[in-house]
Design an enzyme around this catalytic site. Sequence first.
Site, PDB file in Angstrom:
ATOM      1  N   SER A   1     -10.463   2.576  17.035  1.00  0.00           N
ATOM      2  CA  SER A   1      -9.536   1.937  17.801  1.00  0.00           C
ATOM      3  C   SER A   1      -9.015   2.532  19.453  1.00  0.00           C
ATOM      4  O   SER A   1      -8.828   2.318  20.024  1.00  0.00           O
ATOM      5  CB  SER A   1      -8.664   0.997  17.790  1.00  0.00           C
ATOM      6  OG  SER A   1      -7.706   0.864  17.343  1.00  0.00           O
TER       7      SER A   1
ATOM      8  N   SER B   1      -8.633   4.571  12.751  1.00  0.00           N
ATOM      9  CA  SER B   1      -7.874   5.006  14.465  1.00  0.00           C
ATOM     10  C   SER B   1      -7.684   6.018  14.891  1.00  0.00           C
ATOM     11  O   SER B   1      -7.512   5.888  16.159  1.00  0.00           O
ATOM     12  CB  SER B   1      -7.880   3.243  14.542  1.00  0.00           C
ATOM     13  OG  SER B   1      -8.522   2.194  14.193  1.00  0.00           O
TER      14      SER B   1
ATOM     15  N   LYS C   1      -1.090   3.744  23.919  1.00  0.00           N
ATOM     16  CA  LYS C   1      -1.684   2.736  23.562  1.00  0.00           C
ATOM     17  C   LYS C   1      -1.514   1.931  23.616  1.00  0.00           C
ATOM     18  O   LYS C   1      -0.140   1.248  23.985  1.00  0.00           O
ATOM     19  CB  LYS C   1      -2.518   3.616  22.154  1.00  0.00           C
ATOM     20  CG  LYS C   1      -3.510   2.320  20.980  1.00  0.00           C
ATOM     21  CD  LYS C   1      -3.646   2.378  19.946  1.00  0.00           C
ATOM     22  CE  LYS C   1      -4.636   1.813  19.659  1.00  0.00           C
ATOM     23  NZ  LYS C   1      -4.978   1.505  18.578  1.00  0.00           N
TER      24      LYS C   1
END
Length: 495
Positions: free
Chosen positions: A159, A183, A78
């Site tokens: 996210s 998330s 990420k």
Amino acid sequence: MLTGLTLTEARAGLAARKFSARELAQAHLDAIGRLNTTLNAYITVLPEADVLASADAADARYAAGTAGIMDGLPIGVKDLFCTKGVRTTAASKMLADFVPSYESTVTANLLNAGAVFLGKTNLDEFAMGSANINSAFGPTTNPWKRTGDEATALVPGGSSGGSSAAVAAGMALAATGTDTGGSIRQPAAYCGIVGLKPTYGRCSRWGTIAFASSLDQAGPMTRSVADAGLMLEAMAGFDARDSTSSNRPVPEFHKAVGKSVKGLRVGIPAEYRAPGLPAEIVAMWEQGIAWLKAAGCEVVDVSLPHTRYGLTTYYIIAPAECSSNLARYDGVRFGLRKDAPSLDGVYEATRAAGFGQEVRNRILMGTYVLSAGYYDAYYLKAQKVRTLIKRDFENAFENVDVLLTPTAPSAAFAQGENMDDPVQMYLNDIFTVPASMAGVPALSVPVGLNDAGLPLGLQVIGRHFDEETVLSIGGALEAAAGFTHTPSIHAGAGA
């Protein structure tokens, strides 16, 4: 098909020399080349030569018998984790050209375990969002499609939507995520994969770009529950550079999967039976309860009375911490800079150009609740309620071993839906936020498809630092559900 393997399967195949780490890495680079234009799951893909060099080094360690637990396994990272020498953007214009000179602890741990990094995955800007539509580099598209509706693009959740889409589509065997209010778990549910939020403090936050420091926690996003345990073993550990890092030994988490769950007590929180909960979510929840009963678990009703305040409390505390953390992006020390005649002008111009609308919204909310005259009324009161939420979980775990709930109140929705209604968008986190507020571990497991052919997930919540029981229950659900579905957009399609 190398892009359809689990971490556990790939690790066994590499050890048996059925294929090489180079072949495994190349298959995933090829998949990224075919699919990333459509899905936009990666912001930055590492140079092929660098990826293959890492894979070759892993092959050498397998040949020498010195391979680590993640050796040769290609994963996505990420783009919130700082990676030395590799652009790290947090999906924001503010950091569009930022190249760290250091490695985050989590990614350093993974590299030390032999993982092969493929690239940096897309996310909502500074991890603020539930749909991965707030990225400065464009939205990520869910590889799943509604049955009979190939034209409508769906969100992958947020996210960590880039990570979940990459894993689901066969563009990585696994990926790192971060979870502040859901998330990791919510995008995992939307994309039909496994997502684990460890106990707060289990993984170091050092070198991870901060959103809300008392909530942010790194975790794995994988294709199986055992994979989540395996990857967490590599990610976790004490870090003296992070004052919130827990100095506890790291168990062999993956060995918890497959253990008998007979006699374990599973709590069903009454407050999670929210009014208006879709029938398909209720039916899947009841099916999960039935599976665990059949596995020998005792199911009991419990109450978490302050759950109804969880979302409201979260959207006071998280923006407050966000407004403080993001104050550092001022155009002076690093990141984007917009020149102006005065210092105040530099601040204003830089932040106006560098931050997207959702980030600005949350900074404004956070600044408001921390301001003189409102601090006691909002922020201080929210912290007191947070303590009550944490106490609810502690009280429940005196009588049960885990809790079972839905992960999200719906399946993935279309890009563009809910965008004009921020409250509805925030409600996507209604089932995940309380566990984040309490700091307890929680796991999302895919257990079936809805009538539109989209994945649904169930959430297992456990005691502080008891990821092993969470993984055991998650493994039992996984075995009972037998979820083997793959999305219509997949690296192996047509292969």
